[in-house]
Write a protein that holds these residues in place. Sequence first.
Motif, PDB file in Angstrom:
ATOM      1  N   ASP A 128       4.785  34.726   0.244  1.00  0.00           N
ATOM      2  CA  ASP A 128       5.937  34.771  -0.653  1.00  0.00           C
ATOM      3  C   ASP A 128       6.111  36.159  -1.271  1.00  0.00           C
ATOM      4  N   ASP A 129       5.006  36.779  -1.705  1.00  0.00           N
ATOM      5  CA  ASP A 129       5.075  38.103  -2.329  1.00  0.00           C
ATOM      6  C   ASP A 129       5.565  39.158  -1.345  1.00  0.00           C
ATOM      7  N   GLU A 130       5.073  39.092  -0.106  1.00  0.00           N
ATOM      8  CA  GLU A 130       5.514  40.057   0.916  1.00  0.00           C
ATOM      9  C   GLU A 130       7.009  39.917   1.186  1.00  0.00           C
ATOM     10  N   ALA A 134       9.995  42.695   0.443  1.00  0.00           N
ATOM     11  CA  ALA A 134      10.841  43.178   1.538  1.00  0.00           C
ATOM     12  C   ALA A 134      12.305  42.778   1.337  1.00  0.00           C
ATOM     13  N   GLY A 135      12.593  42.126   0.201  1.00  0.00           N
ATOM     14  CA  GLY A 135      13.962  41.705  -0.062  1.00  0.00           C
ATOM     15  C   GLY A 135      14.396  40.511   0.756  1.00  0.00           C
ATOM     16  N   LYS A 136      13.431  39.712   1.222  1.00  0.00           N
ATOM     17  CA  LYS A 136      13.746  38.545   2.047  1.00  0.00           C
ATOM     18  C   LYS A 136      13.716  37.276   1.197  1.00  0.00           C
ATOM     19  N   SER A 137      14.407  36.262   1.660  1.00  0.00           N
ATOM     20  CA  SER A 137      14.510  35.024   0.907  1.00  0.00           C
ATOM     21  C   SER A 137      13.200  34.243   0.911  1.00  0.00           C
ATOM     22  N   ASP A 159      11.815  31.842  13.753  1.00  0.00           N
ATOM     23  CA  ASP A 159      11.513  32.062  12.345  1.00  0.00           C
ATOM     24  C   ASP A 159      12.032  33.439  11.940  1.00  0.00           C
ATOM     25  N   ASP A 160      12.247  33.624  10.655  1.00  0.00           N
ATOM     26  CA  ASP A 160      12.749  34.913  10.166  1.00  0.00           C
ATOM     27  C   ASP A 160      11.630  35.748   9.566  1.00  0.00           C
ATOM     28  N   GLY A 161      10.438  35.601  10.155  1.00  0.00           N
ATOM     29  CA  GLY A 161       9.271  36.353   9.692  1.00  0.00           C
ATOM     30  C   GLY A 161       9.232  37.768  10.229  1.00  0.00           C
ATOM     31  N   ARG A 162       8.040  38.332  10.228  1.00  0.00           N
ATOM     32  CA  ARG A 162       7.873  39.743  10.572  1.00  0.00           C
ATOM     33  C   ARG A 162       7.962  40.023  12.067  1.00  0.00           C
TER      34      ARG A 162
END
Length: 226
Positions: A128-130, A134-137, A159-162
């Motif tokens: 959540d912190d990352e 990064a300005g992600k939801s 997924d909208d991950g890294r």
Amino acid sequence: PLTARERSTLRDIWESLRQRFEPLMQGATVFIEVSQDEYNRLLEAVVAKKPVQQLEELVRGMRHEAVATRLERAKSALEDAARKLGKTPPQVELQHDDLRLPPGPWAPFWSVLSHVLNNAVDHGVESDDERRSAGKSVPAKIGLSARVHDGVVVIEVKDDGRGVDWDGVRKLATQRGLPSSSQRELEQALFADGFSLKHEVSETSGRGVGLAAVKNVVAAMGGRVE
């Protein structure tokens, strides 16, 4: 509302259908889940007096397992895995188009799908912190879909991950003596037995067996992983 005569006629039609199609249902589960759309399609076909062959296809299809049920279970698994990892459960979007598949042949695939789900919520989705940094939801978004494309069943997890750490894949592949000069070779390395970018083994990942198992099962079913 239907008139008494129309209700009587409809009962006669259903009874005729029951007698005709009951042999087709032998071996089916005691309870069969049917969506409202599927019920409406069958009812419309009966009222329109569609050919018996078309009605048989609709009824036979109901003997198969609803993919929606499997995707709902996958959604719950994603949410549980996120909680275990201390992450906010993701927003999961399902798409299945009321698809049904024969339960026996597809059982091995549903068993290994858990590895893909774990990768999405552990490797892919950041903490959540990352995400906030990064300005992600928060929560993250994960999509699970099943559809038929050109006669082929396509099961997709997004997924909208890294994303995949391809530099890390290249480094580990080189250390293990695996080919790593092209993108295709990196993808193959990712599915090698014992290959994992996690440095510690956890309940959800780190053993390097998940994607290899997925690839082997899908290949045995005559499919492919992308």
